[in-house]
Motif scaffolding. Structure first.
Motif: not given
Lengths: 263, 271
Positions: A38, A42-43, A46-47, A49-50, A53, A57, A233
């Motif tokens: 972790v 990377r976090f 990721g955020l 992408y989040g 994402f 939705l 999604y």
């Protein structure tokens, strides 16, 4: 400020075992974090992408509501049948496992059976049943029945072990046969608690019946997983919202049942 | 409801439940029977599969025997430890995130009803979305691996821990809190000296309970690519390595039972 000055009086004296436990946990925590790879970088990526994402939705797409409804219905059926089957099987097994009613050579195998059933997550049991009885609702029903046996059996056994034996003695003293001792000495003492446990299990089965489909054991989970893999999604969002709705309605209903039975 | 029972004649016969209660109970029984009958009729189960099931299960068990013990030190052990790490770190993060929502959802701690409802909505939502769904999300966001699993465990734990924690807060005795307030203690002190000491045992017991559940959940996460022993299980299943599957299942059984014994022991000793 006066409160701060007297602080040492309010706090319990230094508890060294507890402090050591905290330090040990902190060291373990850092070790585990490094082990899990972790990293902040990377976090952060990721955020990003989040965000994309989450944007995909919404809005939820309810166009294929027929497919959605079919999946929800199947999940509901799996949950109902598995709960009833689990209840029917766990009643005799929990009687066999109760240490105050049975000798230890009977309670041990019954307890072992329940521990094994309880140890595996319903989805893992579902995988095995899918391999054994093929894809579809049957595998889901069997998997959740096994899981219900583990949990209901444990709760039922504990409830039976807490009953007052005086009433059982009294019924036995009248010369009643075994089944009557159970029906009039044991069951009335545990009935309302059993209703409470059973409705809790129904709730929990409803949650899991929406998931066993991920491994092909029927219900809405299969539709959800397929939509995920097709990057569909907005349909995923619709499915998840419906699942949440169904679970909340289920909880309201089981609470009403608990109230009726004062469980 | 109970008034219906006493209308008219005096009850000479003792009855445990009033008419209203009996009707309600009967309605529940009818509803259960109806639900079961409807489910049996419409669920799509192929009868041949049921008849065939015992034979297939025996066949599966035969293929699983003997467990492939040699594979344990190679790959299963490390994956199993990963699962345990995911469960522990996930529980810790989940509890940290759950505490503020627990305080906000408790009506006696937070006097604003709208804030209670917002917190409750968060708790219900996180509790209703399964760990596996969270895992699917986080795998899509952070890529496959233990990070996704840890976050999935953490987010799903918020609802459970937060709800039980807020219930424990609502059951605290108001005496010490009023005493602190009367002494002019700031709200941080009211929480740390008034509420906290009263809920500490409940707090640790529910953390342990959740950790026990999370150990089981962390094992499945690998099926959707979120790390841990589930990935090893998925591989073995896809390759039909049944002896390895049974070894993994035995290892899982061992870990889960050990976790349950540890939790029972800690609860007896510490709480």
């Amino acid at each position: 400020m006066a409160a701060l000055a007297n602080r040492s009086l309010l706090i319990a004296p230094a508890n060294w075992p507890a402090r050591l436990a905290w330090i040990a946990f902190a060291i373990y925590f850092v070790y585990a974090l490094s082990h899990l790879e972790v990293t902040p970088a990377r976090f952060v990526t990721g955020l990003d992408y989040g965000q994309k994402f989450l944007a995909k939705l919404f809005p939820p797409d309810f166009h294929r509501w027929e497919l959605l409804l079919k999946g929800l219905k199947e999940s509901l059926e799996i949950a109902v049948l598995a709960s009833v089957l689990g209840l029917v099987i766990s009643l005799p097994v929990s009687l066999l496992a109760a240490r105050n009613l049975m000798p230890s050579w009977i309670t041990w195998p019954a307890r072992l059976l329940m521990v094994v059933c309880r140890s595996f997550h319903p989805v893992i049991i579902a995988i095995l049943f899918v391999k054994a009885v093929g894809f579809g609702a049957l595998a889901g029903i069997l998997a959740l029945t096994v899981a219900s046996l583990g949990f209901l059996g444990k709760l039922f056994t504990e409830a039976i072990e807490e009953i007052s034996l005086k009433q059982v003695e009294a019924v036995r003293a009248t010369g009643a046969p075994f089944m009557s001792v159970i029906a009039f000495g044991v069951v009335p003492q545990v009935f309302s608690r059993f209703i409470g446990f059973a409705s809790y299990e129904l709730d929990s089965n409803l949650r899991n019946s929406t998931m066993v489909g991920i491994v092909g054991a029927g219900g809405i989970g299969g539709t959800l997983f397929a939509a995920f893999q097709r990057f569909d999604y907005d349909f995923v969002c619709a499915i998840i919202l419906s699942i949440i709705g169904m679970i909340i309605v289920g909880e309201v209903l089981t609470n009403a049942v608990k109230k009726v039975f004062r469980a | 409801m109970s008034s219906e029972a006493v209308v008219g004649v005096v009850d000479r016969e003792w009855q445990r439940y009033s008419i209203g209660e009996r009707i309600a109970r009967f309605a529940v029984y009818i509803a259960i029977v109806a639900a079961v009958v409807l489910s049996i009729r419409s669920v799509e189960v192929i009868p041949d599969f049921i008849l065939d099931a015992p034979e297939q299960v025996v066949d599966l068990l035969k293929r699983m025997w003997p467990p492939d013990v040699a594979s344990y030190p190679q790959e299963i052990h490390a994956a199993l430890l990963d699962s345990l790490h995911i469960a522990t770190v996930g529980t810790a993060f989940g509890v940290l995130m759950a505490l503020p929502f627990g305080f906000l959802a408790a009506r006696n701690v937070t006097p604003w009803p709208w804030l209670n409802w917002v917190a409750r909505l968060v708790l219900i939502a996180t509790r209703s979305v399964n760990t596996l769904v969270f895992a699917l999300f986080f795998v899509a966001v952070f890529g496959p691996g233990a990070l996704a699993g840890t976050l999935a465990i953490a987010f799903h734990s918020i609802g459970f821990v937060g709800r039980l924690f807020s219930e424990a807060l609502e059951n605290t005795s108001p005496g010490p809190i009023e005493a602190l307030r009367a002494a002019g203690a700031p709200s941080a002190s009211v929480i740390s000296f008034g509420y906290w000491p009263q809920v500490v045992p409940a707090f640790w017991s529910l953390v342990l309970f959740r950790w026990d559940i999370n150990v089981r959940e962390s094992i499945v996460l690998g099926l959707v690519g979120a790390g841990g022993v589930g990935m090893a299980l998925d591989n073995a299943l896809n390759l039909f390595q049944w002896t390895r599957v049974s070894m993994i299942l035995l290892a899982i059984l061992g870990v889960v039972i050990a976790a349950e014994i540890a939790v029972t022991y800690i609860r007896k000793r510490v709480i």
